[in-house]
Design an enzyme around this catalytic site. Structure first.
Site, mmCIF file in Angstrom:
data_model
loop_
_atom_site.group_PDB
_atom_site.id
_atom_site.type_symbol
_atom_site.label_atom_id
_atom_site.label_comp_id
_atom_site.label_asym_id
_atom_site.label_seq_id
_atom_site.Cartn_x
_atom_site.Cartn_y
_atom_site.Cartn_z
ATOM 1 N N LYS A 1 2.512 21.215 14.540
ATOM 2 C CA LYS A 1 1.070 21.368 14.377
ATOM 3 C C LYS A 1 0.315 20.113 14.857
ATOM 4 O O LYS A 1 0.914 19.074 15.095
ATOM 5 C CB LYS A 1 0.746 21.669 12.911
ATOM 6 C CG LYS A 1 1.330 23.012 12.428
ATOM 7 C CD LYS A 1 0.879 24.179 13.291
ATOM 8 C CE LYS A 1 1.013 25.545 12.647
ATOM 9 N NZ LYS A 1 2.390 26.017 12.438
HETATM 10 C C1 LIG Z 1 2.536 27.231 11.242
HETATM 11 C C2 LIG Z 1 1.726 28.323 10.695
HETATM 12 C C3 LIG Z 1 1.826 28.745 9.367
HETATM 13 C C4 LIG Z 1 2.900 28.272 8.432
HETATM 14 O O1 LIG Z 1 3.037 26.930 8.316
HETATM 15 P P1 LIG Z 1 4.439 26.273 7.870
HETATM 16 O O2 LIG Z 1 4.003 24.888 7.497
HETATM 17 O O3 LIG Z 1 5.342 26.271 9.055
HETATM 18 O O4 LIG Z 1 4.953 27.034 6.727
HETATM 19 C C5 LIG Z 1 0.967 29.715 8.912
HETATM 20 N N1 LIG Z 1 0.047 30.266 9.715
HETATM 21 C C6 LIG Z 1 -0.068 29.900 11.005
HETATM 22 C C7 LIG Z 1 -1.121 30.528 11.838
HETATM 23 C C8 LIG Z 1 0.782 28.938 11.548
HETATM 24 O O5 LIG Z 1 0.680 28.623 12.841
#
Ligand SMILES: *Cc1c(COP(=O)(O)O)cnc(C)c1O
Length: 400
Positions: free
Chosen positions: A186
């Protein structure tokens, strides 16, 4: 999008603070932690940055969605409306609180289509969960109006769009609650982590308790604390939060770089008349984490994606056939392949999703999303932009 590209001395220093005192947990051990409360510090910084009253750190973005749903009082048999284009975490979180994910079409924003949302509302609907996929946002104004008219909770999944804004509000701060992921790919990373932001005292108070087994966090003796309601453990570690402190400070720099690189690529592609762009709602500003384009047909989009790969361009996604981000490959959800028995309510409620979503298909079959990195030099971006343009142009030769 990836904050991991900027992992450096600043992150190491914050982590070293934690290693120096050895207190890896956010709560307790007050006497030996040398004043380091990395999780609380990051929560404060995040709330300030997102212009909200409260931020609650948790162990992942999926945990953030789960905690947000729980805080909204959503449980067995309740329905939550979510888009067909999102990460699987959306329905995982909904299922985990006992509720039923109700899939709903997207439009050219690549996020929930307000008209389709209205049609998906039933007497069991409790919340609408738009997902700001690939750095841009849903038409939040329309969704908020629908929520107000039907007394529904608006939970923004801003996991892929931190740093973007809508009507001058940071994404995630517009709805009743907003969720972020700080996983390793992210824009801002903690390694693993997530957060819920809100202006609601009630939701904030429920969130800090729920993510820590129901602890009321009153007093200095954890063992003596009371548990006003059932909770779980979705706590983040101090080590992860420490990384996030350094990362969040870089957010503005990351967004500036993403915008610069995105703009160079988009301008280069401007020469291709056949390419159109994902719609950004009025008064919205993207985080520029991805550049998402539409090609005229499914066939051309597939060819375009293949041509990009053939030209050595990595990190461009054709989500339509992707296992994790589009409903067409979620057979484990439609066939209810659960390790344990799902509740009767979920078993029958989920059947509503066993259909096709033609409007979504119409957009997603033509979409290619290209990740924008921050570590590229200007020269590299320009070369990349030229190669991408060349690749996409090649699929139109002879097709006019
Ligand atoms: C990455 C992501 C998540 C989940 O996040 P994690 O930290 O990997 O559990 C949820 N929604 C979206 C749109 C994402 O890209």
């Amino acid at each position: 999008m990836p904050g991991f590209e900027l992992f450096g001395e600043e992150e190491k220093k914050e982590v070293q603070d934690v290693l120096d005192n050895g207190v890896l947990m956010r709560y307790g051990f007050d006497g030996v932690r040398n004043g380091h409360y990395k999780t609380s510090e990051l929560e404060k910084n995040l709330a300030t940055k997102m212009q909200v009253k409260h931020a609650q750190l948790v162990s992942s973005g999926t945990a953030a969605l789960t905690v947000a749903l729980a805080c909204a009082g959503i449980g067995a048999g309740d329905e939550v409306i979510m888009p067909t284009f999102t990460f699987v975490a959306s329905f995982e979180a909904i299922l985990s609180v006992g509720a039923i994910p109700v899939l709903c079409d997207i439009d050219d924003t690549l996020t929930l289509a307000p008209k389709a949302v209205e049609k998906a509302i039933s007497s069991k609907t409790k919340a609408i969960m738009p997902v700001h996929m690939c750095g841009s946002m849903a038409d939040l104004n329309s969704l908020k109006k629908i929520c107000d008219a039907h007394n529904l909770i608006l939970i923004e999944d801003a996991c892929q769009a931190i740093g973007g804004s809508y009507e001058n509000k940071p994404l995630g701060s517009y709805g009743d609650m907003g969720c972020f992921s700080f996983d390793y790919v992210k824009t801002v990373t903690c390694g693993e982590g997530g957060a819920i932001i809100t202006n609601s005292e009630i939701f904030a108070d429920r969130a800090h308790k729920y993510q820590d087994h129901g602890h009321d966090h009153i007093g200095t003796d954890r063992g003596a604390e009371t548990h006003p309601f059932l909770g779980y453990n979705y706590r983040i570690s101090e080590l992860s939060a420490a990384v996030g402190i350094a990362q969040l400070r870089k957010l503005d720099q990351i967004i500036t770089l993403q915008k610069k690189n995105y703009t160079i690529i988009k301008e280069a592609m401007g020469v291709i008349e056949e390419v159109s762009y994902r719609k950004v709602p009025q008064n919205g500003i993207e985080s520029y984490a991805f550049l998402s384009i539409f090609l005229p047909t499914e066939e051309l989009a597939k060819k375009g994606h293949e041509a990009l790969v053939a030209h050595g361009i990595d990190a461009c996604f054709y989500w339509y056939t992707n296992n994790w981000h589009y409903y067409k490959k979620w057979e484990h959800l439609f066939e209810q392949k659960s390790l344990g028995k799902l509740s009767q309510e979920q078993q029958s409620g989920l059947l509503i999703n066993n259909r096709s979503f033609k409007d979504s298909d119409q957009w997603m079959s033509r979409t290619i999303s290209c990740l924008i990195k921050v570590s590229w030099s200007e020269q590299e971006v320009k070369e990349r932009a030229l190669k991408m343009t060349e690749a996409l142009q090649s699929v139109f030769v002879g097709s006019i």
